[in-house]
Design a protein around this motif. Structure first.
Motif, PDB file in Angstrom:
ATOM      1  N   LEU A 126       0.678  -1.276   0.049  1.00  0.00           N
ATOM      2  CA  LEU A 126       0.070   0.045   0.116  1.00  0.00           C
ATOM      3  C   LEU A 126       0.851   1.339  -0.127  1.00  0.00           C
ATOM      4  CD1 LEU A 126      -2.576  -1.165   2.783  1.00  0.00           C
ATOM      5  CD2 LEU A 126      -2.955  -0.958   0.155  1.00  0.00           C
ATOM      6  N   HIS A 127       2.037   1.242   0.746  1.00  0.00           N
ATOM      7  CA  HIS A 127       2.824   2.327   0.820  1.00  0.00           C
ATOM      8  C   HIS A 127       4.415   2.147   0.321  1.00  0.00           C
ATOM      9  CE1 HIS A 127       4.767   5.700   2.927  1.00  0.00           C
ATOM     10  NE2 HIS A 127       3.453   6.488   2.762  1.00  0.00           N
ATOM     11  N   SER A 128       5.012   3.132  -0.101  1.00  0.00           N
ATOM     12  CA  SER A 128       6.394   3.120  -0.470  1.00  0.00           C
ATOM     13  C   SER A 128       7.316   2.530   0.861  1.00  0.00           C
ATOM     14  CB  SER A 128       6.980   4.248  -1.135  1.00  0.00           C
ATOM     15  OG  SER A 128       6.597   5.429  -0.206  1.00  0.00           O
ATOM     16  N   PHE A 129       6.784   2.951   2.057  1.00  0.00           N
ATOM     17  CA  PHE A 129       7.488   2.424   3.234  1.00  0.00           C
ATOM     18  C   PHE A 129       7.434   1.069   3.687  1.00  0.00           C
ATOM     19  CE2 PHE A 129       8.127   6.889   5.098  1.00  0.00           C
ATOM     20  CZ  PHE A 129       9.050   7.300   4.233  1.00  0.00           C
ATOM     21  N   ASP A 130       6.502   0.196   2.853  1.00  0.00           N
ATOM     22  CA  ASP A 130       6.242  -1.083   3.574  1.00  0.00           C
ATOM     23  C   ASP A 130       7.465  -2.007   3.348  1.00  0.00           C
ATOM     24  OD1 ASP A 130       3.638  -0.263   3.511  1.00  0.00           O
ATOM     25  OD2 ASP A 130       3.019  -1.339   1.387  1.00  0.00           O
TER      26      ASP A 130
ATOM     27  N   LYS B  49      -9.964  -1.464  -3.919  1.00  0.00           N
ATOM     28  CA  LYS B  49     -10.082  -2.911  -3.797  1.00  0.00           C
ATOM     29  C   LYS B  49      -9.030  -3.007  -2.527  1.00  0.00           C
ATOM     30  CE  LYS B  49     -10.783  -4.508  -8.653  1.00  0.00           C
ATOM     31  NZ  LYS B  49      -9.899  -5.259  -9.572  1.00  0.00           N
ATOM     32  N   ARG B  50      -9.446  -4.153  -2.012  1.00  0.00           N
ATOM     33  CA  ARG B  50      -8.773  -4.570  -0.758  1.00  0.00           C
ATOM     34  C   ARG B  50      -7.398  -5.157  -1.203  1.00  0.00           C
ATOM     35  NH1 ARG B  50     -10.340  -8.643   4.162  1.00  0.00           N
ATOM     36  NH2 ARG B  50      -9.957  -7.017   5.713  1.00  0.00           N
ATOM     37  N   LEU B  51      -7.265  -6.004  -2.241  1.00  0.00           N
ATOM     38  CA  LEU B  51      -6.319  -6.665  -2.886  1.00  0.00           C
ATOM     39  C   LEU B  51      -6.323  -6.642  -4.328  1.00  0.00           C
ATOM     40  CD1 LEU B  51      -5.832  -9.873  -0.686  1.00  0.00           C
ATOM     41  CD2 LEU B  51      -4.022  -7.775  -0.709  1.00  0.00           C
ATOM     42  N   LEU B  52      -5.273  -6.440  -5.196  1.00  0.00           N
ATOM     43  CA  LEU B  52      -5.158  -6.364  -6.499  1.00  0.00           C
ATOM     44  C   LEU B  52      -5.101  -7.921  -6.651  1.00  0.00           C
ATOM     45  CD1 LEU B  52      -2.821  -3.438  -7.361  1.00  0.00           C
ATOM     46  CD2 LEU B  52      -5.148  -3.533  -7.222  1.00  0.00           C
ATOM     47  N   ASP B  53      -5.033  -8.175  -8.204  1.00  0.00           N
ATOM     48  CA  ASP B  53      -4.733  -9.700  -8.587  1.00  0.00           C
ATOM     49  C   ASP B  53      -3.324  -9.947  -8.230  1.00  0.00           C
ATOM     50  OD1 ASP B  53      -7.469  -9.891  -9.538  1.00  0.00           O
ATOM     51  OD2 ASP B  53      -6.948  -9.269 -11.617  1.00  0.00           O
TER      52      ASP B  53
ATOM     53  N   ILE C 170      -0.291  -5.858   5.996  1.00  0.00           N
ATOM     54  CA  ILE C 170       0.061  -4.513   6.736  1.00  0.00           C
ATOM     55  C   ILE C 170      -1.086  -3.607   6.160  1.00  0.00           C
ATOM     56  CG2 ILE C 170       2.500  -4.935   6.616  1.00  0.00           C
ATOM     57  CD1 ILE C 170       2.806  -3.737   4.060  1.00  0.00           C
ATOM     58  N   ASN C 171      -1.335  -2.352   6.905  1.00  0.00           N
ATOM     59  CA  ASN C 171      -2.116  -1.326   6.714  1.00  0.00           C
ATOM     60  C   ASN C 171      -1.245  -0.163   6.091  1.00  0.00           C
ATOM     61  OD1 ASN C 171      -0.953  -0.303   9.161  1.00  0.00           O
ATOM     62  ND2 ASN C 171      -2.861  -0.245  10.199  1.00  0.00           N
ATOM     63  N   SER C 172      -1.862   1.069   6.044  1.00  0.00           N
ATOM     64  CA  SER C 172      -0.851   2.060   5.361  1.00  0.00           C
ATOM     65  C   SER C 172      -0.860   3.182   6.343  1.00  0.00           C
ATOM     66  CB  SER C 172      -1.003   2.486   3.984  1.00  0.00           C
ATOM     67  OG  SER C 172      -2.571   2.819   3.821  1.00  0.00           O
ATOM     68  N   ASP C 173      -0.961   3.086   7.818  1.00  0.00           N
ATOM     69  CA  ASP C 173      -1.260   4.310   8.686  1.00  0.00           C
ATOM     70  C   ASP C 173       0.037   4.614   8.950  1.00  0.00           C
ATOM     71  OD1 ASP C 173      -2.324   6.106  10.283  1.00  0.00           O
ATOM     72  OD2 ASP C 173      -3.777   4.916  11.098  1.00  0.00           O
ATOM     73  N   TYR C 174       0.794   5.583   8.234  1.00  0.00           N
ATOM     74  CA  TYR C 174       2.148   5.932   8.167  1.00  0.00           C
ATOM     75  C   TYR C 174       2.218   7.351   8.983  1.00  0.00           C
ATOM     76  CZ  TYR C 174       4.228   1.877   6.018  1.00  0.00           C
ATOM     77  OH  TYR C 174       4.476   0.681   5.722  1.00  0.00           O
TER      78      TYR C 174
ATOM     79  N   GLY D  95       2.436  -6.880  -7.256  1.00  0.00           N
ATOM     80  CA  GLY D  95       3.205  -6.249  -8.578  1.00  0.00           C
ATOM     81  C   GLY D  95       3.439  -4.919  -8.560  1.00  0.00           C
ATOM     82  N   THR D  96       2.480  -4.151  -7.755  1.00  0.00           N
ATOM     83  CA  THR D  96       2.573  -2.588  -7.484  1.00  0.00           C
ATOM     84  C   THR D  96       1.854  -2.394  -6.290  1.00  0.00           C
ATOM     85  OG1 THR D  96       2.350  -0.797  -8.830  1.00  0.00           O
ATOM     86  CG2 THR D  96       0.588  -2.030  -8.913  1.00  0.00           C
ATOM     87  N   ARG D  97       2.130  -1.142  -5.872  1.00  0.00           N
ATOM     88  CA  ARG D  97       1.272  -0.363  -4.712  1.00  0.00           C
ATOM     89  C   ARG D  97      -0.345  -0.380  -5.301  1.00  0.00           C
ATOM     90  NH1 ARG D  97       3.970   5.032  -3.661  1.00  0.00           N
ATOM     91  NH2 ARG D  97       2.023   5.445  -2.554  1.00  0.00           N
ATOM     92  N   ASN D  98      -0.934  -0.651  -4.391  1.00  0.00           N
ATOM     93  CA  ASN D  98      -2.405  -0.591  -4.466  1.00  0.00           C
ATOM     94  C   ASN D  98      -3.153   0.526  -4.041  1.00  0.00           C
ATOM     95  OD1 ASN D  98      -5.298  -1.244  -4.430  1.00  0.00           O
ATOM     96  ND2 ASN D  98      -5.302  -2.756  -2.958  1.00  0.00           N
TER      97      ASN D  98
END
Length: 448
Positions: free
Chosen positions: A285-289, A365-369, A390-394, A358-361
């Motif tokens: 979800l986030h570049s910091f993941d 959608k909750r999840l991409l393919d 993980i969530n994205s609450d940074y 494959g990329t940031r969502n």
């Protein structure tokens, strides 16, 4: 192919330097054996006299010695063609962990730069028991070809790699059927061209999913066993180690700061893997993941990262330093190479970090393919996949960043990858439920 070169006697012609400068230094002392190895044998001097000679001449040698004609160009071409080139040297004092050792390493590196020689790494070995030391490093780092001038070392390594003897006065009488002799850089190029061609010709044909589906169970097991052995042969452990050392260095600096600032909560922390040879798979979800995963484990990771990161200098340096494997998802060759590099990492006992989406969502959608790469690497390597959500609450000091760890997923040779891919997606989806539950419970506490 992984190629190793000695420095003194191969890249640099130390014999001529020793005779010219030795005659000036010893003055009235005649040459005892012009074919001798080193000052001690050439001038029949004591170990103490030899030490004094190099104490006086080391800096002069490093700052004036010239690489053999064509050597820099050859090494450059080898690397441009996808080979990795390493220097393996027993330079005196260079392995010592002190100021003098640092100076010796720095002097060598500066002399290489001055001669326009760029390599993928320098492996320093001790002078004590140097034959065994070099043999150990050659085996450790999967060196396919080693170019050396000292005959005692050639004898030690000839059964562990393709040894090439660079002709010198000292080794002119050395002869062994297992060792190739060359007389100059042009001869070295010709022999390496032949060896590289043979090496590349031995590459195994990697089958498509459809071709594998038509195999019997026994054929699949045989195919994957052969494929694993093939990738082990192609491995470059030095390159893998470089990335892991960089990852440890970066994460060591960031870990306390990152966790203090974001204060992530980890669900099922006891499930965090502690051994290598595994794959980590998470939603994205986030570049910091990646940093969230890295800073909550003591293991270095090799991240599958987008090639676009090369365009941003700071991010390019960061992700290169930590041993990331870059991929252009629009390019089939790039995807193939990235997958092969990840396979080598895992088979070498490393940790591959992958985001199956494959990329940031950035959608609702909750999840991409999920792409098939993660489960495919797991099937080839027989490594477990550890799912994460993980969530994205940074937000700074918000205490709402959360990660949940699931049970490992194992994929056998005969498993259906489409079904396993769905299983992985379902597990991560269930872990996201746990993350949402944590957020909900935290929210209720804050309202009280």
């Amino acid at each position: 192919m992984n190629i190793g070169l000695d420095v003194d006697g191969v890249i640099f012609n130390i014999e001529d330097y020793q005779i010219t400068e030795g005659q000036k230094y010893f003055k009235n002392k005649p040459i005892k054996d012009i074919n001798g190895y080193g000052i001690k044998e050439v001038f029949d001097c004591s170990s103490k006299e030899e030490f004094k000679f190099w104490l006086k001449k080391t800096f002069n040698y490093n700052r004036n010695v010239v690489a053999r004609e064509g050597m820099a160009e050859l090494i450059k071409k080898l690397r441009e063609n996808g080979n990795r080139v390493y220097i393996i040297t027993s330079r005196a004092m260079a392995t010592e962990d002190n100021t003098f050792g640092k100076i010796m390493r720095n002097e060598l590196e500066k002399s290489l730069i001055r001669n326009g020689i760029e390599v993928d790494g320098i492996i320093y070995t001790p002078t004590k028991n140097m034959e065994q030391a070099k043999k150990d490093e050659i085996k450790k780092y999967n060196i396919h070809v080693m170019i050396e001038d000292k005959k005692e070392i050639l004898d030690y390594i000839k059964n562990d790699t393709q040894a090439i003897c660079f002709n010198t006065r000292n080794n002119h009488d050395y002869n062994d059927d297992k060792v190739i002799r060359i007389f100059d850089v042009n001869g070295l190029k010709e022999e390496l061209d032949t060896l590289i061609y043979k090496f590349n010709s031995s590459k195994m044909s990697v089958l498509s999913f459809k071709e594998i589906e038509n195999m019997s169970n026994e054929e699949k097991i045989k195919y994957y066993n052969e494929l694993r052995e093939y990738y082990k042969k192609m491995m470059d452990p030095y390159y893998i180690k470089q990335g892991e050392d960089g990852c440890n260095k970066v994460v060591g600096k960031l870990q306390k700061i990152y966790n203090f600032v974001y204060r992530p909560h980890v669900i099922h922390k006891e499930k965090m893997p502690t051994n290598g040879g595994i794959i980590l798979a998470s939603n994205h979800l986030h570049s910091f993941d990646p940093l969230l995963l890295m800073t909550n484990s003591n293991m270095p990771f090799h991240l599958l990262a987008k090639s676009e990161l090369h365009e941003k200098k700071i991010l390019d340096k960061l992700f290169t330093t930590i041993g990331s494997i870059f991929v252009d998802n629009k390019d089939a060759d790039s995807r193939r190479k990235a997958k092969e590099d990840l396979i080598k990492v895992v088979l070498n006992g490393g940790v591959a970090m992958m985001f199956p989406e494959g990329t940031r969502n950035k959608t609702e959608k909750r999840l991409l393919d999920f792409h098939m790469g993660t489960v495919n690497v797991a099937q080839i390597t027989k490594a477990p996949i550890y799912p994460f959500a993980i969530n994205s609450d940074y937000k700074l000091f918000n205490n709402n960043l959360c990660m949940s760890i699931g049970d490992p997923i194992y994929i056998n040779e005969n498993d259906n990858l489409v079904e396993k891919n769905e299983e992985l997606k379902e597990q991560i989806n269930n872990l996201l439920d746990e993350v949402k539950q944590y957020e909900h419970e935290k929210s209720l506490k804050l309202k009280k």
